[in-house]
Design an enzyme around this catalytic site. Structure first.
Site, PDB file in Angstrom:
ATOM      1  N   ASN A   1       0.860  -1.175   0.000  1.00 17.53           N
ATOM      2  CA  ASN A   1       0.000   0.000   0.000  1.00 17.53           C
ATOM      3  C   ASN A   1       0.903   1.233   0.000  1.00 17.53           C
ATOM      4  OD1 ASN A   1       0.542   0.824   2.816  1.00 17.53           O
ATOM      5  ND2 ASN A   1      -0.586  -1.027   3.337  1.00 17.53           N
TER       6      ASN A   1
ATOM      7  N   ASP B   1       1.238  -8.397   1.316  1.00 17.12           N
ATOM      8  CA  ASP B   1       2.031  -7.364   1.980  1.00 17.12           C
ATOM      9  C   ASP B   1       2.324  -7.763   3.426  1.00 17.12           C
ATOM     10  OD1 ASP B   1       3.317  -4.906   2.372  1.00 17.12           O
ATOM     11  OD2 ASP B   1       1.456  -3.783   2.610  1.00 17.12           O
TER      12      ASP B   1
ATOM     13  N   ILE C   1      -7.946  -7.429  -1.852  1.00 16.24           N
ATOM     14  CA  ILE C   1      -8.816  -6.428  -1.231  1.00 16.24           C
ATOM     15  C   ILE C   1      -9.002  -5.192  -2.124  1.00 16.24           C
ATOM     16  CG2 ILE C   1      -7.003  -5.255   0.065  1.00 16.24           C
ATOM     17  CD1 ILE C   1      -9.075  -5.220   2.444  1.00 16.24           C
ATOM     18  N   TYR C   2      -8.077  -4.950  -3.058  1.00 15.39           N
ATOM     19  CA  TYR C   2      -8.206  -3.790  -3.951  1.00 15.39           C
ATOM     20  C   TYR C   2      -9.241  -4.021  -5.048  1.00 15.39           C
ATOM     21  CZ  TYR C   2      -4.225  -1.248  -1.909  1.00 15.39           C
ATOM     22  OH  TYR C   2      -3.383  -0.547  -1.077  1.00 15.39           O
TER      23      TYR C   2
END
Length: 169
Positions: free
Chosen positions: A23, A33, A123-124
């Site tokens: 991010n 990540d 999640i994006y």
């Protein structure tokens, strides 16, 4: 073969560089990540903090590099993919830039093998089929001029693996 595909955990891949779907804060997060920061140890976060202090994070589509800490790679290339908001905010261009800038940074650091996750598809919310096509097309275009680099797409889930497999083969 310059492009390979595997299903598995990117933090276990022995390559010169793994790419982190980071991010913009570079301070770790969920998904790949979080796994990279957990498995790589605190040195990765320390180096990310130094980058933040120098340039204030990493904009979407850009990439920065750190050492890989305890991971079986030399480097982690952190890139920020776009959040999908329907496709009208240059998400495809930003995703292409994330791959291209990661590859370019790898070339700058004499990386000969690089492993990519499926950037922005968690999640994006980037549509997985479109993201896979962008990833493979961008990588093939890059490798036309840079033929000494091996790329491994590491898919965590079966759905992404099947999409990439259809496009590569």
């Amino acid at each position: 073969m310059p492009i390979q595909l595997i299903q598995g955990d990117i933090t276990k891949i022995e390559v010169d560089a793994i790419v982190n779907a980071a991010n913009s804060s570079l301070l770790g997060g969920g998904g790949v990540d979080g796994a990279i920061h957990r498995n790589g140890g605190p040195v990765i976060l320390e180096e990310c903090r130094k980058i933040r202090a120098k340039q204030g994070g990493c904009p979407t589509g850009e990439a920065v590099i750190t050492t890989a800490g305890k991971l079986p790679a030399k480097y982690v290339i952190h890139t920020v993919g776009p959040v999908w908001t329907g496709g009208g905010n240059n998400e495809a261009v930003l995703l292409k830039n994330a791959y291209w800038n990661s590859l370019s940074l790898g070339r700058e650091y004499n990386v000969h093998s690089m492993a990519f996750p499926n950037i922005s598809t968690g999640i994006y919310g980037f549509p997985k089929a479109e993201a896979a096509e962008i990833a493979i097309d961008t990588t093939k275009a890059f490798l036309k001029d840079v033929n000494e680099m091996e790329i491994i797409f590491v898919c965590f889930d079966v759905e992404n693996f099947d999409l990439y497999d259809q496009l590569i083969n």
